[in-house]
Design a protein around this motif. Structure first.
Motif, short mmCIF file in Angstrom:
data_model
loop_
_atom_site.label_atom_id
_atom_site.label_comp_id
_atom_site.label_asym_id
_atom_site.label_seq_id
_atom_site.Cartn_x
_atom_site.Cartn_y
_atom_site.Cartn_z
N ASP A 58 34.53 52.35 45.69
CA ASP A 58 34.61 51.22 46.63
C ASP A 58 33.27 50.53 46.80
O ASP A 58 33.18 49.30 46.84
CB ASP A 58 35.12 51.72 47.98
CG ASP A 58 35.12 50.62 49.03
OD1 ASP A 58 35.92 49.68 48.89
OD2 ASP A 58 34.31 50.71 49.97
N ARG B 298 36.65 46.70 43.95
CA ARG B 298 37.15 45.63 44.79
C ARG B 298 36.33 44.38 44.57
O ARG B 298 35.23 44.42 44.01
CB ARG B 298 37.09 46.02 46.27
CG ARG B 298 35.68 46.32 46.78
CD ARG B 298 35.69 46.58 48.27
NE ARG B 298 34.41 47.01 48.77
CZ ARG B 298 33.40 46.20 49.09
NH1 ARG B 298 33.54 44.89 48.93
NH2 ARG B 298 32.28 46.68 49.56
N HIS C 142 34.30 40.27 48.42
CA HIS C 142 34.73 39.86 49.76
C HIS C 142 35.82 40.77 50.33
O HIS C 142 36.26 40.57 51.47
CB HIS C 142 35.24 38.41 49.74
CG HIS C 142 36.42 38.19 48.84
ND1 HIS C 142 36.28 37.71 47.56
CD2 HIS C 142 37.74 38.39 49.03
CE1 HIS C 142 37.47 37.62 47.00
NE2 HIS C 142 38.38 38.04 47.87
N GLY C 143 36.32 41.72 49.56
CA GLY C 143 37.33 42.61 50.10
C GLY C 143 38.43 42.94 49.11
O GLY C 143 38.27 42.72 47.90
N ARG C 144 39.56 43.42 49.61
CA ARG C 144 40.62 43.97 48.76
C ARG C 144 41.89 43.12 48.75
O ARG C 144 42.95 43.62 48.37
CB ARG C 144 40.94 45.40 49.19
CG ARG C 144 39.77 46.35 48.96
CD ARG C 144 40.17 47.81 49.10
NE ARG C 144 39.09 48.66 48.57
CZ ARG C 144 38.95 48.98 47.31
NH1 ARG C 144 39.85 48.56 46.42
NH2 ARG C 144 37.95 49.73 46.90
N TYR D 55 47.66 44.13 46.61
CA TYR D 55 46.48 44.62 47.31
C TYR D 55 45.61 45.36 46.30
O TYR D 55 46.10 46.24 45.58
CB TYR D 55 46.90 45.56 48.44
CG TYR D 55 45.77 46.07 49.31
CD1 TYR D 55 45.28 45.30 50.36
CD2 TYR D 55 45.21 47.33 49.09
CE1 TYR D 55 44.25 45.77 51.17
CE2 TYR D 55 44.18 47.80 49.90
CZ TYR D 55 43.71 47.01 50.92
OH TYR D 55 42.69 47.49 51.73
#
Length: 441
Positions: A192, A206, A209-211, A221
């Motif tokens: 991660d 990822r 900026h995120g998942r 997702y």
């Protein structure tokens, strides 16, 4: 959330026909100062009617660009037979225009202006018979909303064969230094954070900026098996190669708090798909001018899946972006040799993109993205970005994105421009990865 290339893919391709014009807005007024600009404000493709003699078995239809561009332009054509009834009723004639005589594509490489569509004739055209030829964007992206007109191939005095331009794209240079390579087979190859437990960098699982990518209306997702135990995400195949995969999770993904992870753009709807991504953001982010980036992959043909290899700048600003390849797998009839490559940049009018979906069979007979591994790469030149399939150039775009530096992203996602998968139970959709490398020239 920031936008990405996948926000700009809505709409449908238009049609262009014989005796018509194909117009596409040009972005030369928006190019950076270090790129040579053209005085043309638009590109026009003209397509002339073709006349064939009684003994001709091939109709040769001239197609021309009004100006030699510095990017690859690919168009698809459909030729359909048309027979008028005795009264010459055009409405009934159109109803009879159901027989597809030929289907194919034209690829204009940078500098090329003249091409020919060759339509085989099963028999000499008789009185009242003709053939309609229509052009459209090859495949689904990028789209230019081209104008639509109709023209014909008809009998008459045979015409001289049109000219075909042929300009070769640059071959890969010899030499160079391999500055990065990986087969991704280490058990701890991704995390991660983009760092291993011992503090050494690795692939990051990822986006920066995120998942999730709600702005793209993606259905998946971006999971990590250490965080999302319902998801496998990646593994080692029986061949010994790493794979990453998008999966169908019928009961939805847990949020770890007794509930479900929900789509941000679809109210009260849980994520039923996982996506997989690995990026070299922390591992290697020094791709720049003179870099050749290559990934050896094999894909699976799962309708609704969207595998890609692309480059993003080390400072995570967007645009710009370089898409080495994308496969928009809309259905099980997706062609085995269709590959899309593109660039995204910011001009005076905001976000801009150039790209082409190019069939690869003319480079390698029997080209197949799904039955075997292929090497897909791009060389970032100061003025041009050239794309390669198994070491052979097939596409080029002007370098409007700058020098970077860049890092790599390999991913398989679901939905977006592709919409809902037709058969969720056909998943997982895998990208097998034999290795990646960066060579500096």
């Amino acid at each position: 959330m920031q936008a990405t290339r996948r926000q700009v893919l809505a709409g449908t391709a238009g049609v262009v026909c014989l005796a018509g014009e194909l117009r596409a807005a040009s972005a030369w007024a928006d190019t950076p100062a270090n790129v040579v600009q053209t005085s043309e404000s638009e590109i026009i493709i003209t397509i002339n009617d073709a006349v064939v003699g009684s003994g001709d078995r091939v109709a040769r239809v001239p197609v021309a660009l009004s100006v030699a561009t510095n990017r690859t332009i690919a168009v698809e054509y459909f030729a359909r037979g048309k027979t008028e009834n005795a009264a010459g009723n055009p409405n009934e004639a159109r109803a009879n225009a159901t027989s597809t005589v030929a289907r194919g594509y034209l690829v204009f490489q940078p500098g090329e202006q003249q091409k020919t569509i060759e339509v085989p004739l099963q028999h000499p055209l008789q009185s009242g018979e003709s053939i309609e030829v229509k052009l459209t964007d090859y495949f689904i992206y990028p789209q230019h909303a081209y104008a639509s007109r109709i023209g014909t191939i008809m009998s008459g005095a045979g015409a001289a064969a049109p000219r075909n331009d042929s300009i070769e794209l640059p071959s890969l240079p010899a030499g160079g230094t391999v500055v990065f390579s990986d087969d991704l087979r280490d058990p701890d190859f991704a995390s991660d954070s983009g760092f291993r437990a011992d503090g050494k960098p690795c692939w990051q699982s990822r986006h920066s900026h995120g998942r999730r990518h709600d702005s793209n209306r993606e259905l998946a997702y971006y999971a990590d098996p250490a965080i999302n135990p319902e998801a496998k995400v990646w593994g080692i195949a029986s061949t010994g190669h790493r794979f990453i995969q998008a999966e169908y999770v019928q009961n939805g993904l847990s949020d770890g708090k007794g509930g479900k992870l929900l789509l941000g753009w679809k109210e009260h709807t849980p994520f039923q798909y996982t996506a997989a991504i690995v990026t070299s953001r922390t591992l290697f982010n020094r791709i720049t001018t003179g870099s050749y980036v290559e990934c050896e992959v094999k894909l699976t043909k799962i309708a609704g899946s969207w595998p890609a290899l692309w480059l993003k700048t080390a400072n995570d600003q967007w645009p710009p972006e370089i898409d080495i390849f994308e496969a928009f797998i809309t259905s099980t009839s997706y062609p085995a040799d269709a590959l899309t490559s593109s660039i995204h940049w910011t001009g005076q009018q905001g976000h801009r993109t150039y790209g082409a979906s190019v069939p690869l069979a003319h480079l390698e007979p029997g080209a197949d993205l799904f039955s075997k591994f292929n090497r897909l790469g791009c060389l970032i030149g100061e003025n041009q970005i050239t794309y390669y399939f198994n070491g052979k150039p097939f596409c080029a775009m002007p370098n409007l994105v700058g020098a970077g530096p860049w890092y790599m992203l390999l991913d398989v996602t679901v939905g977006g421009v592709l919409g809902e998968p037709s058969d969720p139970k056909s998943f997982p959709a895998r990208m097998h990865v034999a290795g990646v490398k960066v060579v500096q020239f």
